[in-house]
Motif scaffolding. Structure first.
Motif, PDB file in Angstrom:
ATOM      1  N   TYR A   1      37.896  49.895  50.128  1.00 46.85           N
ATOM      2  CA  TYR A   1      36.954  48.875  50.558  1.00 46.85           C
ATOM      3  C   TYR A   1      36.043  48.404  49.444  1.00 46.85           C
ATOM      4  CZ  TYR A   1      38.612  48.959  55.259  1.00 46.85           C
ATOM      5  OH  TYR A   1      39.412  48.836  56.361  1.00 46.85           O
ATOM      6  N   SER A   2      35.820  49.251  48.449  1.00 47.02           N
ATOM      7  CA  SER A   2      35.080  48.750  47.288  1.00 47.02           C
ATOM      8  C   SER A   2      35.862  47.656  46.603  1.00 47.02           C
ATOM      9  CB  SER A   2      34.815  49.874  46.289  1.00 47.02           C
ATOM     10  OG  SER A   2      33.953  50.820  46.824  1.00 47.02           O
TER      11      SER A   2
ATOM     12  N   GLN B   1      37.945  45.735  48.028  1.00 48.68           N
ATOM     13  CA  GLN B   1      37.882  44.550  48.867  1.00 48.68           C
ATOM     14  C   GLN B   1      36.540  43.858  48.712  1.00 48.68           C
ATOM     15  OE1 GLN B   1      39.152  45.030  52.933  1.00 48.68           O
ATOM     16  NE2 GLN B   1      38.055  43.208  53.556  1.00 48.68           N
ATOM     17  N   LEU B   2      35.488  44.656  48.567  1.00 46.02           N
ATOM     18  CA  LEU B   2      34.154  44.087  48.395  1.00 46.02           C
ATOM     19  C   LEU B   2      34.085  43.271  47.111  1.00 46.02           C
ATOM     20  CD1 LEU B   2      31.299  44.198  49.628  1.00 46.02           C
ATOM     21  CD2 LEU B   2      30.847  46.128  48.171  1.00 46.02           C
ATOM     22  N   MET B   3      34.689  43.819  46.065  1.00 47.03           N
ATOM     23  CA  MET B   3      34.578  43.139  44.781  1.00 47.03           C
ATOM     24  C   MET B   3      35.537  41.971  44.650  1.00 47.03           C
ATOM     25  SD  MET B   3      34.010  46.107  41.974  1.00 47.03           S
ATOM     26  CE  MET B   3      35.201  47.297  42.521  1.00 47.03           C
ATOM     27  N   PHE B   4      36.727  42.162  45.155  1.00 48.25           N
ATOM     28  CA  PHE B   4      37.766  41.179  44.857  1.00 48.25           C
ATOM     29  C   PHE B   4      38.312  40.461  46.072  1.00 48.25           C
ATOM     30  CE2 PHE B   4      37.741  42.327  40.592  1.00 48.25           C
ATOM     31  CZ  PHE B   4      37.754  43.704  40.477  1.00 48.25           C
TER      32      PHE B   4
ATOM     33  N   SER C   1      40.258  40.302  49.882  1.00 45.05           N
ATOM     34  CA  SER C   1      41.493  40.934  50.300  1.00 45.05           C
ATOM     35  C   SER C   1      42.697  40.025  50.203  1.00 45.05           C
ATOM     36  CB  SER C   1      41.352  41.451  51.724  1.00 45.05           C
ATOM     37  OG  SER C   1      40.752  40.458  52.495  1.00 45.05           O
ATOM     38  N   GLU C   2      42.563  38.965  49.412  1.00 46.37           N
ATOM     39  CA  GLU C   2      43.738  38.120  49.233  1.00 46.37           C
ATOM     40  C   GLU C   2      44.735  38.858  48.366  1.00 46.37           C
ATOM     41  OE1 GLU C   2      40.241  36.194  50.031  1.00 46.37           O
ATOM     42  OE2 GLU C   2      40.694  36.653  47.946  1.00 46.37           O
ATOM     43  N   GLN C   3      45.990  38.482  48.523  1.00 43.56           N
ATOM     44  CA  GLN C   3      47.016  39.128  47.716  1.00 43.56           C
ATOM     45  C   GLN C   3      46.979  38.598  46.294  1.00 43.56           C
ATOM     46  OE1 GLN C   3      50.441  38.248  50.100  1.00 43.56           O
ATOM     47  NE2 GLN C   3      50.416  40.317  50.906  1.00 43.56           N
TER      48      GLN C   3
ATOM     49  N   ASP D   1      53.447  37.180  39.725  1.00 44.14           N
ATOM     50  CA  ASP D   1      54.329  36.055  39.446  1.00 44.14           C
ATOM     51  C   ASP D   1      55.199  36.334  38.231  1.00 44.14           C
ATOM     52  OD1 ASP D   1      53.861  32.446  39.206  1.00 44.14           O
ATOM     53  OD2 ASP D   1      55.486  33.685  39.961  1.00 44.14           O
TER      54      ASP D   1
ATOM     55  N   ARG E   1      56.931  43.209  41.177  1.00 48.64           N
ATOM     56  CA  ARG E   1      57.980  42.720  42.069  1.00 48.64           C
ATOM     57  C   ARG E   1      57.458  42.204  43.399  1.00 48.64           C
ATOM     58  NH1 ARG E   1      61.428  45.271  44.153  1.00 48.64           N
ATOM     59  NH2 ARG E   1      62.812  43.498  44.029  1.00 48.64           N
ATOM     60  N   ALA E   2      56.250  42.592  43.743  1.00 50.16           N
ATOM     61  CA  ALA E   2      55.754  42.191  45.061  1.00 50.16           C
ATOM     62  C   ALA E   2      54.250  42.031  44.970  1.00 50.16           C
ATOM     63  CB  ALA E   2      56.102  43.253  46.097  1.00 50.16           C
ATOM     64  N   PRO E   3      53.661  41.133  45.724  1.00 51.69           N
ATOM     65  CA  PRO E   3      52.219  40.937  45.619  1.00 51.69           C
ATOM     66  C   PRO E   3      51.476  42.194  46.029  1.00 51.69           C
ATOM     67  CG  PRO E   3      53.222  39.194  46.910  1.00 51.69           C
ATOM     68  CD  PRO E   3      54.267  40.216  46.681  1.00 51.69           C
TER      69      PRO E   3
ATOM     70  N   ASP F   1      47.762  43.958  47.285  1.00 48.64           N
ATOM     71  CA  ASP F   1      46.447  43.704  47.862  1.00 48.64           C
ATOM     72  C   ASP F   1      45.773  45.039  48.101  1.00 48.64           C
ATOM     73  OD1 ASP F   1      48.310  43.119  50.720  1.00 48.64           O
ATOM     74  OD2 ASP F   1      46.834  44.719  50.668  1.00 48.64           O
TER      75      ASP F   1
ATOM     76  N   ILE G   1      47.467  48.316  50.137  1.00 46.81           N
ATOM     77  CA  ILE G   1      48.760  48.973  49.952  1.00 46.81           C
ATOM     78  C   ILE G   1      48.606  50.449  49.619  1.00 46.81           C
ATOM     79  CG2 ILE G   1      49.916  46.901  49.175  1.00 46.81           C
ATOM     80  CD1 ILE G   1      49.670  47.963  46.344  1.00 46.81           C
TER      81      ILE G   1
END
Lengths: 395, 307, 486
Positions: free
Chosen positions: B118-119, B121-124, B126-128, B132, B226-228, B230, B233
């Motif tokens: 959650y830290s 998520q707080l900072m960044f 929760s978008e993937q 690329d 290979r995969a996004p 978030d 995971i």
């Protein structure tokens, strides 16, 4: 142990008796008497949407347009309106929505709710809102059972300004059959309400048109789709991918190419994001065409861009503007009908259905259908992603 | 047949990542007998650090350095960052609980896992985040490679599997050929005896965390190529890594490697031939079966509890 | 008093060992010790009655349906905490699947009372049935505990949790259409009906306070019942199991049976709670029973003190109020500053050091604010969230930029965490010195980062509390100190 049980039983009986004594219907339950609110005072509307969490991008887009709508429309209608924000992150299920419903219902000045944005939250709270006479107008809750069918999850207090999944699924399916000549389609769902609903709706139509359907399912947390891709037959034409996370659609498409499959990705409105889902040749459906293409919206868009520098125009925001517009018009109509005093929220609720808006932000004129609280004649639009990443309207 | 080959390739790729995570679990569990629930979130942080490094170096569409150097740099960055994170976690969340009842560091580990996820998520948000890798060198990593029959093995997968194995070999050498490695093994057999023989147990434990977390960071980068990625995971990835460690025999390094590969294959083949619905659950089923019927895993020795 | 008895000589007729027992139990000396000893004399049921009376009187003071609903939710959390306390606090077993039992109870009640299935069993059947089903499931989950200990058992319970989540989310495809509603859940569940009269869940949408009283009744029954169980042979056996399982087994305790009963009781309580919530909400959704809820209940139990019923109740109230306050920027800001001040006062006591630190932080703040404003107006142009008098003051004191650059948030946050961790390593004057900028940084991060994103903030706070409590005071507020006998 025996003494314990006896004593517990006694305590229990006593407690239950006490409770039932209190539970008479005549007991006061707080502020159930609705007080009249003057239309000249500051009224409040609340927006209930996921501002944080996995769907945060959706909520923040909706919020920016809701703020813009209040700022732009309320003065013109002679109303002073404050916008309250309620956050319902999708990861926490219906609990935040239920808490917020209680909060807004308890606040006398809140006369309408924009949202809930997610179908799950709408299903969980529609009863509460309706019991309080609070109209709740959602710009994005598309689950069919909210307005149609049995068991119906939405109450007569629930409205939406975008068409439901019962239109999106079949529209997509028909496009696949008619325009893309699909004979074999893979449908994937993510074991959550949105995708399962869409997938089911599309599957029905496809099967009726004699298309071979392969149904796969994975968890919403999956980000590596290698095995799903492997299971996609090499001769499948389309993979219907109703995700709510655009990067997943992009990854899935790339992995299809990586494993040499020729199927094209077809996303729903949840995958709509030119910034993140930009795989050339893929398709996306959405409930609004790009509004910059609609006549008369230029000044609207410019105004929004001035308020939100650096933000991209995307698809979830404009319907929120529309929802606020419906709400404000209903409030105004209720004020006019009641000599500038709102007796209660039900007065607003009664006026919602009759709202008619020419020059609707999503094009044409907006009216509610007479048969359900859905927009009349709403349609879904299909886009194809071009080599340069832009979305082009194709259906 | 093609499907089989494709699934094997999938299994190898998945398995290598799981093996790296499993090694981290094994190293820590062997010494501390602690299930580091936060390990999966360290893996997640690694993938984010890699993403950040990638952006600093220009992003995948306009990188400032050649592709191979780019990959090496972001992996090193993730490994270093995660090693530091691992040390901090050990120092502040686990060391004070070294002598507490066994339930205490477990709960602390849960807290750390939650706090980390959650830290982030707080900072960044929760978008993937999508590396690329497709765009790197104009898709070279995807379109080059060799063919087995009708199935193409893209360069990216080869790179991932090869680097994972290289890291594992380096680790194995570290553990078997160096003094520190010997100290680690001694500590895992009997902590008290090792300290009485003059081994600085604190240093050994820190070393184990450094190694384990660095591997998790590298795994994070490999996964995210290979995969996004978030912020969510971490938990499931950690669990799969732990399962792999248990399958192979927790505390055993070759066991972790084997366990990772086995789990990767099991997952790929189940998803490919049976159904994709149950893959999360499958991991658990394998774990439970092993824990109930062969807790020492394939390569471990039965744990005899001394009174 | 423990201190006095230590210096007094042996007394005739008094068992020395018994007399020193308070000392061994870690009773406090000084003023607090006296207070604690006096309070301990009050019988537990007196506390319970007092507590129930206070809660029952709440609706008189607070008429808002929202506040009453929050009170109801808190009682629910209290019930869940009591249930978890049985497994973790009394049994010493790490049960990571606890929330699944809550879900099982909810679903069972829903199936027995929803329109869809048309069973509509009376609550005297459906509620106990749900509790029994929960208990049985708990028993089943506890079966592997025979062979597994500690961490491994935790994993098995987690496995069960995962099964529950998968089945409830996918029930449409596993069990067939319309059995459990799948991800859409079950709707139109009938509210409670006592003696033929239905208890409506709301009046005009506003929470019906009668449900608060029903919840309170449940709470009383569960609290008393569990307390009696704990005081009985089973409770004593649980204690021995918790302290040293091997020794307990050697003494002839039916260790396996004890573990199973702990699981069953905990699960039963959770299932019971599920019925109540389902009745009130009129629906059940699988998304309610997720991992964050588990961590929330754990934090309540750990903070309050695993093993102490009163403790976990206090923990539940504290965390529940905290979480609810975090929804609203104005309330949470107040809470933040209040807690920081209390924490400072608690550690530094009312001394010159405290004044120095507070004074220094205030000065630093105003200086930084003025400096930032002078360098670039937009650096202080932002408005603190939520407004209110405290918010306006915060606006003057904390640097709240109008537009935060992306990199500022992570740097500030990581800086804060590192600073706090470093503080735990320092001593003396350096510590005080570092405390001042750390406090200001904390305020900065709070205003700019955490208030803007309340949802991750709640869980970050919970995680931090879990770690902090385990490291600093593992017995929580009211728990007992445990020593691991190796």
């Amino acid at each position: 142990m025996k003494r314990a049980m006896v004593l517990a039983l006694v305590a229990g009986i006593a407690a239950v008796l006490a409770a039932s004594a209190v539970a008479r219907p005549t007991a006061t339950t707080g502020t159930d008497a609705q007080q009249a609110v003057s239309c000249k005072s500051q009224l409040k509307i609340a927006i209930v949407t996921p501002l944080t969490g996995g769907a945060g991008f959706l909520g923040n887009a909706q919020l920016s347009w809701a703020k813009y709508a209040v700022k732009r429309l309320a003065p013109g209608l002679g109303l002073k309106v404050q916008l309250l924000t309620g956050d319902t992150p999708v990861e926490q299920g219906p609990a935040p929505a239920q808490a917020l419903a209680q909060k807004y219902v308890a606040d006398q000045k809140v006369v309408a709710v924009i949202g809930p944005a997610t179908s799950g939250a709408a299903a969980a709270t529609s009863q509460t809102y309706f019991a309080a006479g609070m109209a709740h107008i959602s710009p994005s809750a598309t689950r069919t059972s909210l307005t149609k069918g049995t068991p119906r999850e939405g109450t007569p207090g629930f409205f939406r300004v975008v068409p439901g999944d019962f239109i999106q699924g079949p529209t997509d399916a028909r496009f696949m059959v008619d325009k893309l000549n699909a004979k074999k389609v893979v449908i994937i769902d993510f074991q959550e309400p949105y995708s399962v609903g869409l997938a089911d709706a599309a599957e029905v139509v496809l099967k009726a048109r004699n298309v071979q359907v392969i149904r796969l399912s994975t968890s919403v947390r999956t980000t590596d789709f290698s095995s799903l891709v492997t299971r996609t037959p090499s001769d499948a034409d389309i993979v219907f991918f109703p995700t709510q996370q655009p990067p997943d659609a992009q990854t899935f498409g790339q992995q299809l190419i990586e494993q040499g499959k020729r199927a094209k990705v077809f996303g729903g409105d949840g995958a709509n994001s030119p910034a993140q889902f930009k795989l050339p040749g893929a398709y996306v459906s959405n409930f609004a065409p790009d509004i910059s293409g609609i006549a008369g919206t230029k000044s609207l868009i410019d105004g929004w861009k001035r308020d939100n520098p650096g933000d991209e125009l995307e698809s979830f925001g404009p319907p929120t503007y529309g929802a606020v517009q419906v709400a404000l018009r209903a409030i105004k109509a209720a004020c006019v009908a009641n000599k500038n005093v709102l007796p209660n929220r039900r007065a607003v609720l009664r006026k919602v259905k009759q709202v008619r808006i020419p020059n609707w932000i999503l094009g044409g004129t907006f009216r509610f259908s007479t048969k359900s609280n859905d927009p009349l004649n709403a349609k879904f639009y299909i886009f194809q992603i071009q080599p340069n990443g832009t979305y082009k309207l194709v259906g | 047949m093609d499907t089989f080959i494709q699934l094997t390739i999938n299994g190898f790729t998945l398995g290598s990542v799981y093996a790296l995570i499993a090694l981290g679990y094994s190293l820590v569990y062997g010494i501390l007998k602690l299930l580091n629930f936060a390990h999966g979130d360290v893996f997640m942080v690694g993938s984010f650090i890699g993403f950040g490094a990638l952006q600093l170096l220009g992003g995948s569409t306009a990188p400032k350095v050649p592709t191979w150097l780019l990959l090496v740099l972001i992996t090193l960055a993730a490994m270093a960052g995660c090693a530091l994170l691992g040390v901090a976690i050990e120092r502040f969340a686990y060391r004070p609980l070294r002598n507490a009842p066994r339930i205490a560091p477990l709960i602390s580990a849960l807290g750390v896992s939650f706090f980390l996820a959650y830290s982030m998520q707080l900072m960044f948000g929760s978008e993937q985040r999508d590396y690329d890798a497709f765009s790197l060198s104009g898709g070279a990593l995807f379109f080059n490679g060799f063919d087995i029959g009708n199935v193409r093995v893209p360069l990216l997968r080869i790179v991932i599997v090869a680097s994972a194995f290289a890291l594992m070999i380096v680790l194995w050498l570290l553990v078997t050929r160096t003094r520190m490695g010997k100290a680690m093994r001694a500590t895992s057999y009997d902590r008290e005896a090792a300290s009485m023989m003059g081994i600085d147990v604190d240093r050994v434990i820190v070393f184990a965390f450094v190694l384990g977390s660095a591997l998790a960071g590298a795994a994070g980068v490999m996964f995210a190529l290979r995969a996004p990625t978030d912020v969510a995971i971490g938990f499931l990835a950690g669990l799969k890594g732990f399962t792999a460690a248990v399958i192979g025999g927790i505390g055993s390094i070759p066991g972790a490697m084997a366990g990772g590969l086995i789990l990767g294959f099991a997952e790929a083949f189940t998803q490919g031939y049976i159904s994709t619905r149950w893959s999360d659950l499958l991991v658990f089923v394998i774990l439970i079966v092993f824990m109930l019927f062969r807790p020492q895993g394939l390569f471990g020795k039965p744990d005899i509890k001394k009174v | 008093m423990p201190a006095a008895s230590a210096t007094a000589g042996p007394r005739i007729g008094q068992d020395e060992w018994v007399a020193r027992s308070a000392e061994r139990r870690g009773g406090r000396g000084g003023r607090w010790g006296v207070l604690e000893a006096r309070l301990r004399v009050v019988p537990w049921w007196a506390w319970l009655i007092l507590f129930v009376a206070v809660v029952a009187a709440l609706p008189i003071g607070f008429e808002s349906g929202y506040v009453r609903r929050v009170a109801f939710d808190t009682v629910i959390f209290m019930l869940l905490a009591l249930g978890l306390n049985v497994v973790v606090g009394w049994g010493g077993l790490l049960d990571l699947g606890f929330v699944a039992f809550y879900g099982v109870g909810a679903y069972t009640y829903a199936v027995l009372s929803a329109d869809r299935y048309d069973l509509h069993l009376p609550i005297f059947v459906s509620i106990p049935a749900a509790a029994v089903v929960g208990g049985i499931v708990g028993l089943l989950v506890g079966l592997p505990s025979r062979r597994l200990v500690g961490d491994y058992l935790a994993i098995v319970t987690l496995f069960f949790f995962q099964i529950f989540l998968t089945v409830s989310n996918n029930s449409e495809s596993i069990l067939g259409e319309n059995v459990a509603g799948g991800p859409n859940g079950i709707l139109n569940v009938q509210p409670l009906s006592l003696f033929g009269r239905e208890l409506p869940v709301s009046h005009e949408g506003i929470f019906n306070v009668a449900y608060l009283y029903v919840a309170l009744a449940f709470f009383v029954v569960v609290f008393v019942a569990l307390r009696f169980v704990n005081a009985s042979r089973t409770g004593r056996a649980w204690r021995s199991l918790r302290e040293d399982a091997l020794a307990a087994e050697l003494m002839g305790m039916p260790v396996n049976w004890l573990k199973l009963t702990a699981f069953a009781f905990g699960a039963g309580v959770a299932a019971l709670t599920g019925t109540l919530v389902t009745a009130l909400n009129g629906s059940v959704f699988p998304q309610t029973f997720e991992f964050p809820l588990l961590i929330t209940v754990y934090t309540m139990v750990i903070l309050g003190g695993a093993g102490s019923q009163a403790g976990v109740v206090i923990g539940a109230i504290g965390i529940s109020v905290l979480l609810e306050a975090l929804r609203e920027p104005g309330d949470s800001r107040f809470l933040f500053y209040a807690l920081v001040l209390l924490g400072l006062a608690g550690t530094l006591k009312l001394s010159r050091k405290l004044a120095l630190v507070l004074g220094g932080t205030l000065v630093l703040g105003f200086a930084a604010h003025a400096l930032a404003g002078a360098i670039d107006g937009s650096w202080t142009a932002g408005a603190a969230q939520g407004g209110g008098r405290l918010g306006e003051w915060a606006n003057e004191w904390v640097v709240v930029p109008g537009d935060i650059a992306g990199w500022v948030t992570p740097v500030a946050y990581i800086g804060l965490v590192s600073a706090v961790l470093t503080l735990t390593l320092l001593r003396g004057r350096t510590r005080l010195f570092l405390l001042v900028p750390t406090l200001y940084l904390a305020a900065f991060v709070w205003e700019n980062v955490m208030l803007a994103r309340p949802e991750p903030t709640r869980f970050v706070v919970l995680g931090a509390i879990l770690i902090g409590v385990m490291v600093a005071r593992p017995e929580g507020v009211l728990g007992e100190k445990r020593v691991e006998i190796v």
